[in-house]
Write an enzyme that holds these catalytic residues in place. Structure first.
Site, PDB file in Angstrom:
ATOM      1  N   TYR A   1      52.804  44.973  44.363  1.00 30.55           N
ATOM      2  CA  TYR A   1      52.871  44.396  43.239  1.00 30.55           C
ATOM      3  C   TYR A   1      53.227  42.880  43.245  1.00 30.55           C
ATOM      4  CZ  TYR A   1      52.642  48.724  40.040  1.00 30.55           C
ATOM      5  OH  TYR A   1      52.036  50.047  38.900  1.00 30.55           O
TER       6      TYR A   1
ATOM      7  N   HIS B   1      42.953  47.777  34.716  1.00 33.23           N
ATOM      8  CA  HIS B   1      43.266  48.071  33.985  1.00 33.23           C
ATOM      9  C   HIS B   1      44.656  47.528  33.721  1.00 33.23           C
ATOM     10  CE1 HIS B   1      45.260  49.624  37.984  1.00 33.23           C
ATOM     11  NE2 HIS B   1      46.767  49.723  36.871  1.00 33.23           N
TER      12      HIS B   1
END
Lengths: 306, 306, 306, 306
Positions: free
Chosen positions: D254, D152
């Site tokens: 991240y 995504h």
């Protein structure tokens, strides 16, 4: 605490019929590293081990274990244990430094179980090994099953009660767990020389000197699952698992090298201390002790040894 | 190997402002068990520990650690270490059996770092503890974060070089890892009395006798993740994590009990042996050593102690 | 994408000989929640499900499944599928709202395999269910094996090719995987009505209308290992596992409720999309398809159904 | 259920300043496979994807995303959505088959947020991809972080309310979760076109058309931990994690590619169904929604986009 004498299993020499095929098993699949070879032998190690190598594969006509060697804390321990072993009326042989590359002298003797046990005090270090200056968690990214070290062995043989006495009284091992027969005599013993739940196990197999399995340490249950994925992907011969041992609480899979030697990948196990009481299994609970989830033994496990 | 002397951290007494609130933290969330209480104190343990209790919560006006007590192998060790400690010119106090329920006599002294260190040889066992006959892998199904045992402490204090000397030379600890300042003097040390990567750590904090954290063992990284889920669900005060330590390789979260004492849940860590070389960190790599993923320290970690 | 029609398995009614014993299995061990009961029935759900309940346990003389009910997107779907099913010459019964507490009306029919299939559009919500405002990751801390939801069923019956045609053409399911016999006719099919690798499987069992297992979702392989620990701790009857399915790639254990109904705990499985090609297994690879690590079927798996 | 229209994110084109350096990031570290290249572009995929490639790295002077392309179920969907988009007064461009190797024609338009969105119906398959005949669980042993697929994106831009309307009304996406500002207007939205908790997220960033991160799927929390180990071993630039999202419940890290584009490794997330209620976060809970364990945002997360 002051820790003296025998530290850990340091080296096993395993007989294989085809060294190249065995290298695929122990290096590509299990995740060890080849650090050298000579005529008919290959030398392997895990990346979490400092010593030169912890597995010697030697070409032979039959599979099995030639010897298991334990590392002692210092040179003087070799003389100390030689005297102790001789005092039992057991012969002790000397193996010169260099017989295994990178290894100092070793002493060698046969335990009551019929297995050749060796001790050594010195080995050179080899790469890969843990970094010492601002270390990363591994010196190289793991591959295959990611085995970190040679962990322990199960040896099937004879004279388990005498073997228990020899290892605890003469070699300063501790008995962590045992299985008693109906008469209360031990038929299987899990021995530790440190704080792992076991470093070597002996099981009454009726025949002296047999190898049941050599075990290598994985990180955790997840690594055990990944090892199982690899076993099927490459169509390796599996014995049983993934499962857990009741004895030691370890997570495990048993499978076979191309020569028929049983390999175990092993993770977790409890932390042992020398003041812990012995954990005792009765014979009818042995299935749960070995295969905690299945709660019964299989014929392979009982009868296939090398 | 022959293992003698100090075995492991066995008991910590932690000061809390509100025992009931602390029980919610250490029992309902962390997963310990309450085995008893008296006026102003509660006694807790992990289900993987044999001894009567490993944590004493004591009501006080300020948080912090009263003492950490290590278990020794046998009664004679108490006299042995008392003599050794006195030989350093350090006073040794005697604490009578029964001061803690289920506990035998203890000796007590202050380390160069400013912390009260105690030793004991005997403690009664209490439930829950590992079964000994055909044992299941746990005596009771884990709850909360599932902490299995009191694992180690980090103590911030003064005189780190002298503390290192005292713990290794007098108490037979081993130095597993250290951080040196620019001059090569140790400013943080990770000490083990067995085969865990550490049993106690001392960090130069400029003030004697402070507690940085008490750590409790979880099974693995997955348990660390579950602990993090619990921390947020119940809105506990988090310091940092889930992350990994470069030093010890352990998986970790730091969070705070209701009185402000830092709790660590800790898993994995490497297997230490007394022949392992010391792993050395330089001061500018300390961030990576403490928080392996973030590679930098946070202010809380450096400055918040009790 | 626009998603219409049959969403997911929503409710299974399982026959048990002793509801109290079954509650221990499904609630205390599996980790579901009891949301209600009436004469001879108990209603259970997973904490990750919104609907009133997903499992009805009903007291009976023989074990097995009364029906599986799928939730459809909207009321009009019931009429739509009723017409479609009737067009196949299959009778459709109406079950009034309230027959199950919290449930709207259902339609019911018998698939070619011999199993009773139902559809419903409306059910009230009940606690525990996911929070909607600033939600935590679970509304309540999981217990037991931590089953999150009713996931799928394997139903053994007859007329597998006709069942495949009925489910795909009439009910808009997708065929994710199948096993063909030597003639190329399907003998086992894994059907999905969404993006899970399967929502229901049919296997040729020679007898119509049998239940092979009801499966409940766990988080991951680690949860599967924890489930195995619970199975042995409480001496539940295990069939096989922990292992992986080749088909769906799911992680799994099969075990039995006290009435002999097979329960599966299932985790992971791949993400299916309706443009994916069908994965096809030949009959001699069925062992690997079902038990990816063992690569052979056991007699229990093939023959024990309820 | 009948699933029509937009299936999933299929392709992202990411601008990088140095394709070779980017290949080290996306292939050696993240675990994707390079399936081809041409002047200034490299084409990558995950081993769990069927289509030719899912990531195009294109050499450029500035980092960022050129476009994200979604796969639709069939050719006719392209015309259907072109008409719908044009009806909104938004221009639609045609991109000829072959512009990306192995890809059929695409349509392209700019969403209200300022991002280029594309749709395609056909792509050739390439190796590695899942086997279809008696498949193993992976076609090749995973490497690096083991990313299985492009999962995504989070896109920061403008006009979030209009973007929500466009994606749900025109493109048939579903709103799974949102963050409202004090007036009740959405400032961040998590949209799914299937049963994943999200396929694309839009966050109000004040500037149109920015890329916050491209996410790739890992197996589970354990894989996330392994990814973190790799990040530090190779000294990659980390943003935050390992942690969990409250929104989607996913496990995450991240970190940044060498050009400064943020990469996410993502695992788990809940199973979404189109009848699920929307989960709503208020602005002051956004920290917990994004970083569930830390419960506060960091400046990097809010301000660094490409």
């Amino acid at each position: 605490m002051a820790m003296k004498g025998i530290l850990r299993p340091g080296l096993v020499q395993i007989r294989v019929m085809d060294v190249e095929a065995a290298l695929s098993h122990y290096v590509d699949r299990l995740g060890l590293y080849k650090v050298g070879s000579d005529a008919g032998r290959a030398f392997l190690k895990g990346a979490d081990e400092f010593e030169h190598h912890s597995v010697t594969l030697v070409e032979a006509d039959t599979p099995g274990m030639d010897f298991i060697a334990f590392k002692v804390m210092e040179e003087a321990d070799l003389d100390h244990f030689e005297a102790r072993v001789r005092a039992e009326g057991i012969a002790v042989a000397h193996i010169a430094a260099g017989e295994q590359p990178g290894y100092g002298r070793r002493i060698s003797f046969v335990a009551p179980s019929g297995h050749t046990i060796q001790l050594f005090a010195h080995a050179e270090q080899s790469e890969p090994k843990p970094d010492l200056a601002n270390p990363d968690i591994w010196p190289v990214e793991p591959h295959g099953m990611g085995a970190r070290r040679f962990d322990h062995m199960q040896l099937n043989g004879v004279r388990v009660p005498e073997t228990l006495d020899f290892f605890t009284r003469v070699l300063d091992f501790y008995l962590a767990e045992k299985v008693d027969d109906e008469s209360g005599a031990p038929i299987a013993i899990w021995l530790t020389c440190g704080m792992k739940a076991h470093d070597v196990a002996f099981v009454d197999g009726g025949v002296p000197g047999r190898m049941h399995h050599a075990a290598f340490e994985l990180a955790d249950w997840n690594a055990v699952g990944h090892a199982a994925d690899i076993i099927t992907k490459y169509n390796l011969s599996i014995d049983l698992g993934p499962t857990r041992h009741g004895i030691t609480r370890g997570r495990t899979i048993y499978f076979f090298d191309p020569s028929g030697n049983r390999t175990e990948v092993f993770a977790e196990g409890y932390t042992y201390y020398p003041d812990h009481p012995v954990r005792v299994w009765d014979k009818q609970s042995l299935g749960k002790g070995i295969f905690y989830y299945q709660r019964q033994l299989n014929d392979n496990f009982m009868n296939v040894v090398t």
